[in-house]
Structures are given as C-alpha cells and as structure tokens.
Design a protein around this motif. Structure first.
Motif, PDB file in Angstrom:
ATOM      1  N   HIS A 346       0.830  -1.205   0.000  1.00 42.45           N
ATOM      2  CA  HIS A 346       0.000   0.000   0.000  1.00 42.45           C
ATOM      3  C   HIS A 346       0.864   1.255   0.000  1.00 42.45           C
ATOM      4  N   GLN A 347       1.947   1.233   0.796  1.00 42.92           N
ATOM      5  CA  GLN A 347       2.840   2.394   0.855  1.00 42.92           C
ATOM      6  C   GLN A 347       3.532   2.612  -0.483  1.00 42.92           C
ATOM      7  N   SER A 348       3.928   1.502  -1.151  1.00 47.77           N
ATOM      8  CA  SER A 348       4.576   1.644  -2.450  1.00 47.77           C
ATOM      9  C   SER A 348       3.630   2.269  -3.467  1.00 47.77           C
ATOM     10  N   VAL A 349       2.360   1.856  -3.434  1.00 51.93           N
ATOM     11  CA  VAL A 349       1.388   2.439  -4.359  1.00 51.93           C
ATOM     12  C   VAL A 349       1.214   3.923  -4.086  1.00 51.93           C
ATOM     13  N   LEU A 350       1.127   4.306  -2.801  1.00 50.80           N
ATOM     14  CA  LEU A 350       0.967   5.721  -2.454  1.00 50.80           C
ATOM     15  C   LEU A 350       2.192   6.532  -2.884  1.00 50.80           C
ATOM     16  N   THR A 351       3.395   5.960  -2.681  1.00 47.32           N
ATOM     17  CA  THR A 351       4.614   6.677  -3.058  1.00 47.32           C
ATOM     18  C   THR A 351       4.664   6.917  -4.554  1.00 47.32           C
ATOM     19  N   LYS A 352       4.332   5.898  -5.327  1.00 46.79           N
ATOM     20  CA  LYS A 352       4.322   6.079  -6.778  1.00 46.79           C
ATOM     21  C   LYS A 352       3.280   7.095  -7.210  1.00 46.79           C
ATOM     22  N   GLU A 353       2.147   7.105  -6.503  1.00 46.20           N
ATOM     23  CA  GLU A 353       1.112   8.080  -6.838  1.00 46.20           C
ATOM     24  C   GLU A 353       1.599   9.500  -6.567  1.00 46.20           C
ATOM     25  N   VAL A 354       2.351   9.662  -5.457  1.00 45.04           N
ATOM     26  CA  VAL A 354       2.905  10.987  -5.135  1.00 45.04           C
ATOM     27  C   VAL A 354       3.864  11.433  -6.230  1.00 45.04           C
ATOM     28  N   HIS A 355       4.776  10.551  -6.623  1.00 43.20           N
ATOM     29  CA  HIS A 355       5.721  10.925  -7.685  1.00 43.20           C
ATOM     30  C   HIS A 355       4.982  11.243  -8.986  1.00 43.20           C
ATOM     31  N   HIS A 399      11.116  12.566 -11.295  1.00 41.76           N
ATOM     32  CA  HIS A 399       9.905  12.012 -10.670  1.00 41.76           C
ATOM     33  C   HIS A 399       9.206  11.019 -11.587  1.00 41.76           C
ATOM     34  N   ARG A 400       9.323  11.212 -12.907  1.00 43.65           N
ATOM     35  CA  ARG A 400       8.770  10.228 -13.824  1.00 43.65           C
ATOM     36  C   ARG A 400       9.500   8.889 -13.687  1.00 43.65           C
ATOM     37  N   ASP A 401      10.842   8.943 -13.581  1.00 47.67           N
ATOM     38  CA  ASP A 401      11.607   7.701 -13.418  1.00 47.67           C
ATOM     39  C   ASP A 401      11.307   7.035 -12.078  1.00 47.67           C
ATOM     40  N   LEU A 402      11.121   7.846 -11.031  1.00 45.77           N
ATOM     41  CA  LEU A 402      10.772   7.276  -9.735  1.00 45.77           C
ATOM     42  C   LEU A 402       9.408   6.599  -9.794  1.00 45.77           C
ATOM     43  N   TYR A 403       8.478   7.180 -10.537  1.00 44.40           N
ATOM     44  CA  TYR A 403       7.142   6.596 -10.672  1.00 44.40           C
ATOM     45  C   TYR A 403       7.196   5.270 -11.434  1.00 44.40           C
ATOM     46  N   GLN A 404       8.056   5.200 -12.449  1.00 49.60           N
ATOM     47  CA  GLN A 404       8.146   4.009 -13.281  1.00 49.60           C
ATOM     48  C   GLN A 404       9.153   2.995 -12.761  1.00 49.60           C
ATOM     49  N   GLY A 406      11.195   0.181 -10.655  1.00 49.14           N
ATOM     50  CA  GLY A 406      10.892  -0.975  -9.805  1.00 49.14           C
ATOM     51  C   GLY A 406      12.073  -1.354  -8.961  1.00 49.14           C
ATOM     52  N   THR A 407      12.979  -0.406  -8.687  1.00 46.73           N
ATOM     53  CA  THR A 407      14.233  -0.713  -7.979  1.00 46.73           C
ATOM     54  C   THR A 407      14.263  -0.069  -6.611  1.00 46.73           C
ATOM     55  N   GLY A 408      13.133  -0.071  -5.919  1.00 47.25           N
ATOM     56  CA  GLY A 408      13.122   0.396  -4.533  1.00 47.25           C
ATOM     57  C   GLY A 408      13.387   1.870  -4.386  1.00 47.25           C
ATOM     58  N   GLY A 409      12.880   2.729  -5.302  1.00 47.95           N
ATOM     59  CA  GLY A 409      13.042   4.172  -5.162  1.00 47.95           C
ATOM     60  C   GLY A 409      14.329   4.705  -5.705  1.00 47.95           C
ATOM     61  N   GLN A 410      15.123   3.936  -6.406  1.00 47.87           N
ATOM     62  CA  GLN A 410      16.356   4.406  -6.995  1.00 47.87           C
ATOM     63  C   GLN A 410      16.133   4.801  -8.457  1.00 47.87           C
ATOM     64  N   VAL A 411      17.029   5.665  -8.948  1.00 42.54           N
ATOM     65  CA  VAL A 411      16.915   6.198 -10.301  1.00 42.54           C
ATOM     66  C   VAL A 411      18.193   5.867 -11.054  1.00 42.54           C
ATOM     67  N   ASN A 412      18.042   5.492 -12.307  1.00 42.71           N
ATOM     68  CA  ASN A 412      19.193   5.259 -13.186  1.00 42.71           C
ATOM     69  C   ASN A 412      19.697   6.621 -13.659  1.00 42.71           C
ATOM     70  N   VAL A 413      20.694   7.160 -12.962  1.00 43.19           N
ATOM     71  CA  VAL A 413      21.196   8.501 -13.257  1.00 43.19           C
ATOM     72  C   VAL A 413      21.944   8.512 -14.588  1.00 43.19           C
ATOM     73  N   GLY A 414      22.478   7.367 -14.988  1.00 44.90           N
ATOM     74  CA  GLY A 414      23.141   7.322 -16.285  1.00 44.90           C
ATOM     75  C   GLY A 414      22.187   7.692 -17.408  1.00 44.90           C
ATOM     76  N   GLU A 415      20.968   7.135 -17.387  1.00 41.76           N
ATOM     77  CA  GLU A 415      19.976   7.488 -18.401  1.00 41.76           C
ATOM     78  C   GLU A 415      19.551   8.943 -18.275  1.00 41.76           C
ATOM     79  N   LEU A 416      19.457   9.439 -17.024  1.00 44.26           N
ATOM     80  CA  LEU A 416      19.102  10.850 -16.825  1.00 44.26           C
ATOM     81  C   LEU A 416      20.146  11.768 -17.446  1.00 44.26           C
ATOM     82  N   VAL A 417      21.432  11.447 -17.208  1.00 48.32           N
ATOM     83  CA  VAL A 417      22.511  12.267 -17.760  1.00 48.32           C
ATOM     84  C   VAL A 417      22.431  12.287 -19.286  1.00 48.32           C
ATOM     85  N   ARG A 418      22.230  11.096 -19.868  1.00 44.68           N
ATOM     86  CA  ARG A 418      22.143  11.007 -21.329  1.00 44.68           C
ATOM     87  C   ARG A 418      20.951  11.834 -21.850  1.00 44.68           C
ATOM     88  N   GLU A 419      19.807  11.727 -21.169  1.00 40.76           N
ATOM     89  CA  GLU A 419      18.608  12.428 -21.618  1.00 40.76           C
ATOM     90  C   GLU A 419      18.767  13.933 -21.469  1.00 40.76           C
TER      91      GLU A 419
END
Length: 554
Positions: A346-355, A399-404, A406-419
């Motif tokens: 339930h908390q994971s669903v709420l967190t994704k909804e917030v992001h 926040h879009r990457d955090l919403y999508q 599935g790695t426990g709230g972590q973000v692939n910064v390599g893809e962010l840098v490239r984008e």
C-alpha cells in the motif's frame, strides 16, 4: 557367577577369532593373487592376440610368402592397425627375412636366435633387450608356418614391453609395493618403480624353473635387501613371461592383530552392544523428536513452510509442549508478515502516486512557463524563462523515473545524464552551429537525494558548455560527457569537456556557476575545473551514498 557364565562364550570367541584370522589371511593372499591376475590380464590379452594374428597371417599367406610385395603389405597393414605392435616379419629357418612390415633399419630390437626356436618347432615368446642403451625390452611372438607339412619358418610380431600395460590403477591395497615382469631367464623386463629398487625387492635365490613348474602361486620370501615380503606370481605365457606382485609381509601384522583380538574383542563387543542399546533408546525417545522439530524450524526459516501434522505418537509431553509453542509462534509470524507485506504494498502504491502527481504538476508548471516564453517580448526574458523551464523539466524527469522505477526508489542517473545532455543540446544549440556530442555513460543507480542535484548539475554544466562552445577555424565544435563508476562502484566521476575557439561575447550572470557549486555541495562532491587553449574541462567526483529507506510506521 556372571563371569563364570560368560567364560565358555569367551573361549569360543577366542577360538573363532583364531579361525577367522587364519581364514582372513588366506583370503587376503587369494585377493592379492587375484589383483596380480587382473594386472596381468591386458598383457596376456596382447600376447594372445599377437599369436592369433600370426596364425591368421600364416593361414592367409600360406601360398603367398613368395609374393614379397603382398606379404609386405599384409604385415605393414597389421602393424598399422593394432596399437602396440612395432614390427612384424616372416623369417625362414636360416634367419633370413622373407618379408617385413617396414625397413629393417627401424627395427629397434635384435631378432632372437632362430635355431633355438626352430629346434622346438612350436609357438614361442622370446624377450630381447633394445639395441640402444635405454633399458627397454620387447616381446617377440613367434608362430611357426608350414609348407606341405614341413616347417618353413616363423611369423614374428614384435611388441615393445612398454605397450604391454599392467593395470595397477585398481590396486588400493596398503601392502602393494611393486608389480614387475620377468622372462624365463629371470631378467627384469618392466617395473612400476625404479629398476634398481625393483631388483633389490626380488627374492633371494629366485628360481625361474621352480616358478614355471608351479604356475600361479603365493609365497613368502626375504628380498635381496633383507626385507621379508609376500610375492604373487602369475604366468603371462606359460614358461616364457611372468608377472610378479611384490607386497609387504602379512605375518607379523596378522599375529599382532590376533593377539589384540584375543584379549579385547569380547569386552569391546559387549561394550559396543550396551552403548548401541543406550543410543537407540535415546534416539527413539529424544534425538529423533528433537531433530523433527529442528527440521520444521529450518524449513520455516528457509521458505516459511509451517508443518502442523508431524507429531509422533510417542513424543514426550515436554517436547509436545515445545512443538505446540513453536507452531503457535510460526502461525503468528506468518500473520504479521502478511500484514506487513500488505502495508508495504500500500505504501509503495501511495509513493508512486505521489511521484506521479508531482511529475504532472511540474509538467503543468513547464507548460505555463512555455506560454510565458511565447508571450515574452524580449529575448533575455525568453532565455531566462527557458532556463527555468529546463530545470523544472529535469525535476519532472526524475519524478517520472521514480514513478516508473521498480528498484526500490532508486533512479538510473546514467539514463538521466544522457537524456539531459541530448535535450539541452537539442534545445540550446544555435541553429547555425553543428556540434558533435560524445557520450560515454555507465548505468548508475542513485537515490533521489543524490539523483536530483546530480541531474540539475549536469543540466547547468551542459547549458554553460553550450554558451561557450567553439572551435578553431575549420574544425567542428564538440562536447564530451563521461559518467563512470570508480572504486568498485563506491564513487562516481563526471567529466564534461567542450572545445573552445575564438573568445565569444556572451553575457554571463554567474547564476549557472553558483547553481553548479550549490548542487556540488549537496552531493558532497569535489569539483576541478581546468582550461587550456582549446578545451574547457569540469571534473566532478563524489561518493555514492548508501541510503536506507526509512522504516515504515505500522
């Protein structure tokens, strides 16, 4: 009284022990003889097959010995087809060669005295040493052939002794010392050890005639170096070649074992029997039940399997109480874990909804800024609003990457840098300037507390690079970005370079440099900026923080 009652049993046990010991020694001797027979089996088969091949050649070539070419081909084909044969030849009674399998110069071993073999007029096995001083030997398998019932000569097949394999791999006896091969003259042909050691291990006054008379046998003797040993002798070819196994003596060991058994076997057996009864009782009443409960606990700890129908009917009451308590505890743990999993889901669903909502709001702000940019009249105002819009879009992307994710709230910064780099170059580059972009980016997973300032720092650095990028006349301006893991994934390094050319007149507010410095402070990063004649370099190093998500409040 009990001692007197057990005395006849003790005497019977002593007599039976003596009988068993004698029988065991005989069986052991027979086993060693069988091992020697088995070791000599391959050697016997090779020699027998050589006799068979020679007889077959004699039957096939009985009318063609005068055809030298055909005879040579047949012998050559035989040697080539059978592994272990080194030479084959047909000789007349004077020792002259009728046909051979190969050039005589390649025959390593001298041909035996034909007169001694011809006098007997029957198949023979003769051993010969090598013409060279390498200590090797060979077996000449000689089969007579006849012409009109008259002995005309011999078909000889040479088998080097190294090809006569003695199988010792299966001998695991601790008494094994060596297995040697001897001819009827007592000459040593092969050994598993050094030849000098093997010669000393042979019995003193060894009589080959006596060995030829009795065939396979086991006997005790003292070796040439004075050590009492047991010998097993097996004929490979009767009266010609023998395999002799050399073993350590059994006599002293057997007598010592008999004395030990005579005085201790009966009380030891009584003690073992009593101990066995006690252990069986403890196992039935206690150990088996405790192991059962322990196995249930291990299965529950491994895969949360709760077994409730394994209670033995003869389980003591105390252990029954322990198992009931464990089953109650396991059921309670399973219920609590199910509740925690539901709460976490339930908390994971709420967190994704917030992001998701934050991302939507940031995109809404970006759209409003875009409307303001279109409505603005001055280029400076449009530029400042676009810079603000880029920063908002960077936050929205995170926040879009955090919403999508599935790695426990972590973000692939390599893809962010490239984008971020690609989008900044696409929007901010002058239409008249063709810029070459070089990207070398690793996949790096960071928590938002580092991912946000990292992506904003990259956006500001890329914008500044676009403002000042240039190149000498005739060259293409370029921007290079490298984002790498260092020290086994414990640190990150961002290196952003751009080419510089003639100095450009660009208005600078200094805000970008201040923001880069602020974001570096948030990352606890080290920034190093260097500039030479044609290149501007910014190097950022920081540690990857191992953040742990806050524990849920249930």
């Amino acid at each position: 009284m009990m001692s007197l009652a057990l005395l006849p049993i003790g005497l019977i046990a002593l007599i039976q022990t003596n009988t068993v010991s004698t029988k065991a020694r005989q069986n052991e001797e027979l086993a060693l003889l069988a091992l020697t027979e088995q070791a000599a089996l391959q050697e016997r088969l090779v020699i027998q097959s050589a006799f068979g091949a020679a007889r077959g050649l004699g039957a096939m070539l009985s009318d063609n010995f005068n055809n030298t070419e055909a005879c040579d081909r047949a012998l050559s084909k035989l040697v080539a087809s059978v592994k272990g044969y080194s030479f084959a030849e047909v000789v007349d009674l004077s020792g002259g060669n009728i046909c051979v399998s190969d050039d005589l110069s390649k025959r390593k071993f001298a041909f035996p005295d034909i007169s001694a073999v011809a006098e007997a007029g029957k198949p023979a096995v003769v051993t010969k040493r090598s013409l060279q001083a390498d200590g090797s030997s060979a077996v000449f398998v000689m089969q007579p052939f006849y012409s009109r019932d008259t002995l005309s000569g011999f078909i000889s097949i040479t088998v080097p002794h190294k090809a006569l394999t003695i199988e010792t791999d299966t001998i695991a006896s601790g008494q094994f010392f060596d297995i040697v091969t001897l001819n009827n003259k007592g000459e040593l042909l092969s050994s598993q050890n050094d030849w000098q050691v093997a010669k000393k291990a042979l019995p003193t006054g060894f009589n080959m005639d006596w060995l030829s008379t009795f065939g396979s046998r086991v006997f005790l003797a003292r070796s040439s170096d004075g050590v009492p040993r047991m010998y097993t002798a097996v004929p490979v070819e009767e009266g010609q070649i023998f395999v002799v196994g050399i073993w350590s003596s059994l006599g002293e060991r057997s007598e010592r074992l008999l004395r030990i058994l005579s005085t201790s076997v009966f009380p030891v057996l009584m003690w073992i029997f009593s101990l066995t009864v006690a252990l069986m009782t403890i196992h039935r009443l206690l150990t088996r039940q405790i192991n059962s409960i322990g196995q249930q606990m291990l299965e529950f700890a491994r895969d949360r399997t709760s077994v409730t129908d394994t209670i033995a009917p003869d389980m003591p009451n105390e252990l029954q109480t322990i198992q009931d308590s464990y089953l109650s505890m396991a059921d309670s743990i399973l219920r609590e874990e199910a509740k925690m999993e539901d709460a976490m889901r339930h908390q994971s669903v709420l967190t994704k909804e917030v992001h998701h909502r934050v991302k939507n709001n940031l995109q809404l702000i970006s759209s409003i800024l875009n409307m303001q940019i279109r409505a603005a009249r001055h280029d400076e105002t449009k530029l400042m609003l676009r810079r603000i819009q880029d920063r908002v879009l960077s936050l929205a992307t995170i926040h879009r990457d955090l919403y999508q994710s599935g790695t426990g709230g972590q973000v692939n910064v390599g893809e962010l840098v490239r984008e971020v780099i690609e989008k900044t170059v696409q929007i901010g580059a002058e239409k008249s300037m063709d810029i070459e972009v070089k990207l070398d980016v690793d996949e790096v997973m960071l928590f938002p507390d580092q991912a946000v300032p990292m992506s904003l720092l990259v956006a500001e650095a890329a914008t500044n690079a676009l403002k000042y990028v240039g190149a000498p006349e005739g060259q293409t301006p370029w921007i290079s970005v490298e984002f790498k893991k260092l020290d086994d994934g414990k640190r990150c390094c961002l290196e952003l370079k751009n080419s510089t050319g003639a100095e450009r007149e660009v208005e600078s507010t200094g805000l970008g440099a201040k923001l880069i410095s602020a974001f570096a402070i948030q990352l606890d990063a080290d920034i190093e900026i260097t500039e030479d004649e044609n290149t501007y370099t910014m190097l950022v190093n920081f540690d990857i923080a191992q953040f742990e998500p806050e524990s849920a409040d249930f």
